[in-house]
Design an enzyme around this catalytic site. Structure first.
Site, PDB file in Angstrom:
ATOM      1  N   SER A 227       9.156-113.587 -28.476  1.00 39.37           N
ATOM      2  CA  SER A 227      10.120-114.020 -29.517  1.00 39.37           C
ATOM      3  C   SER A 227      11.088-115.236 -28.872  1.00 39.37           C
ATOM      4  O   SER A 227      11.131-115.260 -27.602  1.00 39.37           O
ATOM      5  CB  SER A 227      10.953-112.837 -29.705  1.00 39.37           C
ATOM      6  OG  SER A 227      11.991-113.317 -30.407  1.00 39.37           O
ATOM      7  N   TYR A 240      16.766-105.544 -27.975  1.00 35.60           N
ATOM      8  CA  TYR A 240      15.454-106.197 -28.423  1.00 35.60           C
ATOM      9  C   TYR A 240      15.230-107.405 -27.791  1.00 35.60           C
ATOM     10  O   TYR A 240      14.272-107.616 -27.072  1.00 35.60           O
ATOM     11  CB  TYR A 240      15.506-106.494 -30.005  1.00 35.60           C
ATOM     12  CG  TYR A 240      14.389-107.379 -30.410  1.00 35.60           C
ATOM     13  CD1 TYR A 240      13.374-106.829 -30.746  1.00 35.60           C
ATOM     14  CD2 TYR A 240      14.494-108.719 -30.628  1.00 35.60           C
ATOM     15  CE1 TYR A 240      12.176-107.150 -31.247  1.00 35.60           C
ATOM     16  CE2 TYR A 240      13.183-109.441 -31.051  1.00 35.60           C
ATOM     17  CZ  TYR A 240      12.167-108.633 -31.268  1.00 35.60           C
ATOM     18  OH  TYR A 240      10.982-109.549 -31.909  1.00 35.60           O
TER      19      TYR A 240
END
Length: 335
Positions: A227, A240
């Site tokens: 990501s 995260y």
């Protein structure tokens, strides 16, 4: 798959993926080749700024893990647009989180390129998973549904065993499943919640790769989903973002370790992509409404826009690509 607008695909990466670019469902009729055979022609060019919906998006919420089929607008995973050309003919793929998001886009693209595909997902995601399996089987490929929670090491071993036996082998592994929850403060994250994110995003790929390695032949490919959060973390995605940095790191480390075995390891690093992660606790309602709007393209990306990247990283003609992270973030920065 995250909140900020990060990396774009480089020109070299775009050139490398041209052969597997997404083709619109309204493609022009086939052109006549010199040998009399017909070959499909490319769809007319589209402005990427207006190809998909722009914010403001409708405020919406679903219980974790959420269903793509209930989102507004419904995400595009390439269901009607992706057309293959046999690049993965005869390959055997396992995709975690294959019911929605980038995992679904990868599973659809793999099948249309000629691969048999097993997908893993949580039991609550069964309605979305059934749609994916139907699309895989419509291509004449094996579509194998393996529901279960990858926070369990025992299940991760069973998952690989079922995929290997059901597909007759394994040579593509996509670790895509992930958990993302927004928290304004570290003080709001319980140990149980932190552990849930770590088990899903870090432990599970570790267990799955360990179980899969004895089955992966030279030429096999492992692909992680990282990501933009790995290199430009948002304040409200403390746990995260850590896991996505770890994903980028394990990809680069494992690529060096497995190169002597002929196994390539790479990752895809999405920016703001419209998936159930966002509407099931991954974003605040305020952020959801303007999601992706700060990107140079002015919108969130769709999973369909990444399907061809997963294909490129799995395909044999990308044989010199290992330890790489391919970004797709609508115009910003890295990697």
């Amino acid at each position: 798959m995250s909140m900020k607008d990060g990396a774009s695909i480089s020109r070299r990466q775009m050139v490398g993926g041209m052969g597997v670019g997404l083709v619109a469902a309204t493609a022009a009729p086939p052109a006549l080749a010199q040998n009399g055979a017909t070959k499909p022609t490319a769809a007319p060019l589209q402005d990427p700024q207006t190809k998909y919906p722009k914010p403001p998006y409708k405020k919406q919420s679903q219980p974790w893990p959420g269903l793509a089929s209930k989102m507004e607008p419904r995400p595009d995973h390439g269901e009607t647009s992706y057309r293959g050309s046999g690049r993965l003919q005869g390959r055997k793929a396992l995709v975690t989180g294959g019911d929605s998001g980038m995992g679904r886009a990868a599973a659809i693209a793999f099948a249309r390129e000629g691969a048999d595909v097993a997908i893993n997902y949580l039991p609550d995601e069964e309605p979305d998973a059934r749609e994916v399996i139907a699309l895989i089987k419509a291509e004449g490929r094996i579509g194998l549904a393996i529901p279960g929670d990858i926070r369990s090491e025992d299940f991760c071993r069973q998952l690989v065993d079922q995929a290997v036996h059901g597909l007759g082998g394994l040579d593509i592994l996509v670790n895509n499943a992930g958990r993302q929850q927004t928290h304004a403060s570290i003080l709001d994250i319980t140990t149980e919640q932190f552990d849930w994110t770590m088990k899903t995003n870090i432990y599970a790929p570790f267990w799955i790769i360990k179980a899969a390695l004895p089955h992966l032949p030279p030429g096999a490919a492992i692909i992680g989903t990282a990501s933009e959060q790995a290199y430009d973390p948002s304040a409200d995605l403390y746990d995260y973002a850590q896991t996505k940095a770890a994903t980028m790191n394990y990809v680069k480390s494992l690529a060096k370790q497995l190169a002597p075995k002929g196994i390539r390891v790479n990752a895809v690093a999405p920016g703001p992509i419209w998936t159930p992660l966002q509407i099931s606790g991954g974003a605040t309602m305020e952020k959801l409404e303007k999601f992706g709007g700060e990107s140079p393209l002015g919108r969130a990306g769709q999973p369909a826009e990444l399907g061809s990247i997963y294909v490129q990283l799995a395909a044999a003609d990308a044989s010199f690509a290992t330890g790489q992270v391919y970004g797709s973030s609508g115009g910003h920065g890295q990697p």
